[in-house]
Design a protein around this motif. Structure first.
Motif, mmCIF file in Angstrom:
data_model
loop_
_atom_site.group_PDB
_atom_site.id
_atom_site.type_symbol
_atom_site.label_atom_id
_atom_site.label_comp_id
_atom_site.label_asym_id
_atom_site.label_seq_id
_atom_site.Cartn_x
_atom_site.Cartn_y
_atom_site.Cartn_z
ATOM 1 N N LEU A 1 0.814 -1.216 0.000
ATOM 2 C CA LEU A 1 0.000 0.000 0.000
ATOM 3 C C LEU A 1 0.849 1.267 0.000
ATOM 4 C CD1 LEU A 1 -2.845 -1.039 2.484
ATOM 5 C CD2 LEU A 1 -2.960 -0.898 -0.020
ATOM 6 N N VAL A 2 2.100 1.150 0.488
ATOM 7 C CA VAL A 2 2.987 2.332 0.488
ATOM 8 C C VAL A 2 4.007 2.253 -0.643
ATOM 9 C CG1 VAL A 2 2.660 2.729 2.938
ATOM 10 C CG2 VAL A 2 4.532 1.252 2.180
ATOM 11 N N GLY A 3 3.778 1.335 -1.596
ATOM 12 C CA GLY A 3 4.601 1.311 -2.803
ATOM 13 C C GLY A 3 5.743 0.327 -2.826
ATOM 14 N N SER A 4 5.903 -0.509 -1.802
ATOM 15 C CA SER A 4 6.985 -1.491 -1.769
ATOM 16 C C SER A 4 6.397 -2.886 -2.029
ATOM 17 C CB SER A 4 7.699 -1.455 -0.421
ATOM 18 O OG SER A 4 8.788 -2.355 -0.402
ATOM 19 N N LYS A 5 6.715 -3.468 -3.176
ATOM 20 C CA LYS A 5 6.099 -4.726 -3.589
ATOM 21 C C LYS A 5 7.039 -5.919 -3.378
ATOM 22 C CE LYS A 5 3.292 -2.501 -7.183
ATOM 23 N NZ LYS A 5 2.923 -2.503 -8.630
ATOM 24 N N GLY A 6 6.457 -7.115 -3.426
ATOM 25 C CA GLY A 6 7.232 -8.354 -3.393
ATOM 26 C C GLY A 6 7.569 -8.873 -2.019
ATOM 27 N N TRP A 7 7.067 -8.224 -0.954
ATOM 28 C CA TRP A 7 7.461 -8.631 0.393
ATOM 29 C C TRP A 7 6.806 -9.935 0.831
ATOM 30 C CZ3 TRP A 7 11.377 -7.275 3.288
ATOM 31 C CH2 TRP A 7 12.053 -6.102 2.970
ATOM 32 N N PHE A 8 5.642 -10.253 0.293
ATOM 33 C CA PHE A 8 5.034 -11.534 0.669
ATOM 34 C C PHE A 8 5.970 -12.679 0.309
ATOM 35 C CE2 PHE A 8 2.899 -15.408 -0.640
ATOM 36 C CZ PHE A 8 2.204 -15.737 0.506
ATOM 37 N N TYR A 9 6.533 -12.659 -0.904
ATOM 38 C CA TYR A 9 7.390 -13.761 -1.352
ATOM 39 C C TYR A 9 8.705 -13.787 -0.581
ATOM 40 C CZ TYR A 9 4.080 -14.310 -5.144
ATOM 41 O OH TYR A 9 2.931 -14.527 -5.861
ATOM 42 N N ARG A 10 9.169 -12.624 -0.135
ATOM 43 C CA ARG A 10 10.394 -12.609 0.667
ATOM 44 C C ARG A 10 10.143 -13.203 2.053
ATOM 45 N NH1 ARG A 10 10.416 -7.184 -1.445
ATOM 46 N NH2 ARG A 10 11.913 -6.957 -3.152
ATOM 47 N N LEU A 11 8.993 -12.884 2.635
ATOM 48 C CA LEU A 11 8.708 -13.305 4.003
ATOM 49 C C LEU A 11 8.127 -14.707 4.084
ATOM 50 C CD1 LEU A 11 7.147 -9.963 5.308
ATOM 51 C CD2 LEU A 11 9.458 -10.823 5.721
ATOM 52 N N ALA A 12 7.453 -15.147 3.027
ATOM 53 C CA ALA A 12 6.819 -16.475 3.056
ATOM 54 C C ALA A 12 7.807 -17.592 2.774
ATOM 55 C CB ALA A 12 5.661 -16.530 2.059
ATOM 56 N N GLY A 13 9.024 -17.274 2.353
ATOM 57 C CA GLY A 13 10.030 -18.305 2.113
ATOM 58 C C GLY A 13 10.209 -18.622 0.634
ATOM 59 N N ASP A 14 11.300 -19.323 0.321
ATOM 60 C CA ASP A 14 11.647 -19.613 -1.075
ATOM 61 C C ASP A 14 10.560 -20.407 -1.794
ATOM 62 O OD1 ASP A 14 14.043 -18.296 -0.757
ATOM 63 O OD2 ASP A 14 15.181 -20.110 -0.278
ATOM 64 N N GLN A 15 9.882 -21.292 -1.068
ATOM 65 C CA GLN A 15 8.899 -22.146 -1.730
ATOM 66 C C GLN A 15 7.745 -21.336 -2.324
ATOM 67 O OE1 GLN A 15 8.996 -25.366 -2.452
ATOM 68 N NE2 GLN A 15 11.001 -25.588 -1.503
ATOM 69 N N ALA A 16 7.478 -20.158 -1.801
ATOM 70 C CA ALA A 16 6.388 -19.335 -2.318
ATOM 71 C C ALA A 16 6.599 -18.998 -3.791
ATOM 72 C CB ALA A 16 6.259 -18.054 -1.496
ATOM 73 N N ARG A 17 7.850 -18.836 -4.205
ATOM 74 C CA ARG A 17 8.144 -18.536 -5.608
ATOM 75 C C ARG A 17 8.333 -19.792 -6.462
ATOM 76 N NH1 ARG A 17 9.485 -13.238 -6.607
ATOM 77 N NH2 ARG A 17 10.058 -11.939 -4.813
ATOM 78 N N LEU A 18 8.609 -20.913 -5.819
ATOM 79 C CA LEU A 18 9.014 -22.094 -6.578
ATOM 80 C C LEU A 18 7.880 -23.066 -6.859
ATOM 81 C CD1 LEU A 18 12.404 -22.877 -4.788
ATOM 82 C CD2 LEU A 18 12.031 -21.620 -6.923
ATOM 83 N N ILE A 19 6.780 -22.986 -6.127
ATOM 84 C CA ILE A 19 5.685 -23.931 -6.330
ATOM 85 C C ILE A 19 5.095 -23.772 -7.719
ATOM 86 C CG2 ILE A 19 3.324 -24.472 -5.600
ATOM 87 C CD1 ILE A 19 4.197 -23.826 -2.740
ATOM 88 N N ASP A 20 4.904 -24.904 -8.400
ATOM 89 C CA ASP A 20 4.236 -24.934 -9.701
ATOM 90 C C ASP A 20 2.909 -25.652 -9.531
ATOM 91 O OD1 ASP A 20 6.002 -23.567 -11.397
ATOM 92 O OD2 ASP A 20 7.302 -25.328 -11.548
ATOM 93 N N ASP A 21 1.817 -24.949 -9.795
ATOM 94 C CA ASP A 21 0.496 -25.566 -9.725
ATOM 95 C C ASP A 21 0.275 -26.435 -10.960
ATOM 96 O OD1 ASP A 21 -1.991 -26.179 -8.748
ATOM 97 O OD2 ASP A 21 -2.711 -24.116 -8.657
ATOM 98 N N ILE A 22 -0.833 -27.137 -11.021
ATOM 99 C CA ILE A 22 -1.111 -28.000 -12.175
ATOM 100 C C ILE A 22 -1.083 -27.165 -13.456
ATOM 101 C CG2 ILE A 22 -2.490 -29.564 -10.745
ATOM 102 C CD1 ILE A 22 -4.965 -28.428 -12.125
ATOM 103 N N THR A 23 -0.736 -27.788 -14.540
ATOM 104 C CA THR A 23 -0.513 -27.217 -15.883
ATOM 105 C C THR A 23 0.793 -26.445 -15.960
ATOM 106 O OG1 THR A 23 -1.595 -25.034 -15.682
ATOM 107 C CG2 THR A 23 -3.015 -26.934 -16.159
ATOM 108 N N GLY A 24 1.523 -26.356 -14.846
ATOM 109 C CA GLY A 24 2.750 -25.565 -14.858
ATOM 110 C C GLY A 24 3.988 -26.342 -15.239
#
Length: 394
Positions: free
Chosen positions: A291-314
């Motif tokens: 909300l204050v303009g800084s993006k991408g913090w969920f993936y930094r705080l949720a851990g590496d797996q947040a970016r690496l998971i591939d859902d079906i069809t991926g």
């Protein structure tokens, strides 16, 4: 007024902490079966005019006291190939190999209790035959995708599990140095290296040695995609094995529709890895900073797996029916493979948009070289089956 605001903040913080604690305890104490299915070696042999695929599976119970019943087990084999496979007859049979009971000659699976700290086995046979007694065409056959549907019955209730094993029916001849077609890159040369379709029965070191061992030279960097490594480590599961929580059903709606976390099962797979408290906390902090303009913090705080998971069809079929997690301990893998092969090794995630992420690499690996070499995505994102890429500085 200031004292009232401070007390209000303390109350809200306490409520938030209690909520996160409740979510974490509820998640960890949820009904679950301790049983694990592990595939043993499988072999493919000629049988008359057909083929027979055989191997064993082990059902183990690591729990100290809980006893779990397996009342049902079903095999669902699917052939993948390079043409019409409608003329091939596929039959399956499973034989119990319990340590304390004799096998039934009729192949019936009688309900069996796997006691605490015990295990049992079963032998699987899949027969492939041509229609009308005709011989099979080996060129058409590629892979057997064997799904195992089995019931876990115990204090947790009745849970249906769905696991799958990929068995290659044939493997390509490794590329030779004479036949290699290198691509010219930015101060480097790049060689995509093809393999068979990889699975949990494959040993990563054996795969790297078989397909790249005769090509590597001192100074090279051998890369492997994060998804192929993950499936060899068995880090995939069918969505039927997941029970999405209310948290997963609610939070998945806020992610971009193309994200692997935009489905309840995709997000639940992350919750099962890191826990609901970390996911909710990362989402709240990430939303506030966004909300204050800084993006991408969920993936930094949720851990590496947040970016690496591939859902079906991926991923490549038949893994397009499964959710694939990121690889386990990629840095240790790279270091071990570098010692075995004598060249630098890296685990990478590359896409067609020019995004190159080096998940892990062995010591002294030139990651800047990999950024230049892999930006055109030489391995491809389709069904090229080139999970290995060899990079050679020029």
């Amino acid at each position: 007024m200031a004292l009232f605001a401070l007390k209000l903040l303390l109350v809200l913080a306490l409520l938030l902490g209690l909520t996160l604690l409740w979510l974490e305890l509820r998640h960890r104490l949820r009904p679950a079966s301790p049983l694990r299915l592990q595939a043993g070696p499988f072999k493919v042999e000629a049988r008359g005019a057909g083929l027979e695929v055989s191997g064993t599976i082990t059902l183990s119970n690591p729990h100290q006291r809980m006893e779990v019943m397996v009342p049902e087990i079903e095999l669902r084999p699917t052939l993948l190939g390079r043409g019409d496979l409608g003329g091939i007859t596929v039959s399956s049979r499973i034989e119990a190999l319990h340590p304390d009971e004799d096998s039934r000659p009729d192949g019936y699976w009688a309900a069996y209790i796997v006691k605490g700290n015990k295990s049992t086995q079963a032998r699987i046979r899949i027969s492939l035959e041509g229609s009308g007694g005709q011989a099979l065409e080996p060129a058409l056959l590629d892979t057997l995708w064997l799904e195992i549907l089995w019931i876990n019955y115990g204090p947790f209730g009745r849970l249906q599990r769905r696991d799958a094993i990929l068995v290659p029916l044939q493997q390509p001849v490794p590329l030779t140095a004479e036949a290699a077609r290198w691509r010219e890159g930015d101060r480097c040369r790049v060689l995509p290296v093809g393999t068979h379709l990889l699975g949990v029965l494959d040993d990563p070191e054996a795969v790297l040695r078989r397909y790249a061992g005769g090509l590597i030279q001192p100074g090279d960097v051998l890369t492997i995609g994060e998804t192929p490594l993950a499936v060899m480590q068995g880090r995939y599961q069918h969505p039927a094995n997941l029970a999405p929580s209310m948290l997963a059903r609610l939070l998945c709606r806020v992610f971009h529709p193309t994200s692997s976390l935009a489905t309840a099962c995709g997000l639940q797979s992350l919750i099962d890895v890191v826990g609901p408290a970390q996911v909710l906390g990362a989402w709240m902090v990430g939303l506030g900073l966004k909300l204050v303009g800084s993006k991408g913090w969920f993936y930094r705080l949720a851990g590496d797996q947040a970016r690496l998971i591939d859902d079906i069809t991926g991923t490549t079929p038949p893994y397009d029916q499964t959710i694939v997690l990121g690889p386990q301990q990629p840095a240790a893998f790279c270091a071990a493979m570098a010692r075995c092969l004598g060249v630098a090794v890296a685990v990478v995630d590359v896409n067609d948009l020019g995004r190159v992420k080096v998940l892990a690499s062995s010591p002294n690996c030139d990651e800047a070289l990999l950024e230049r070499a892999l930006r055109p995505n030489p391995a491809g994102n389709a069904n090229e089956r080139t999970p290995l890429v060899l990079v050679r500085p020029s």
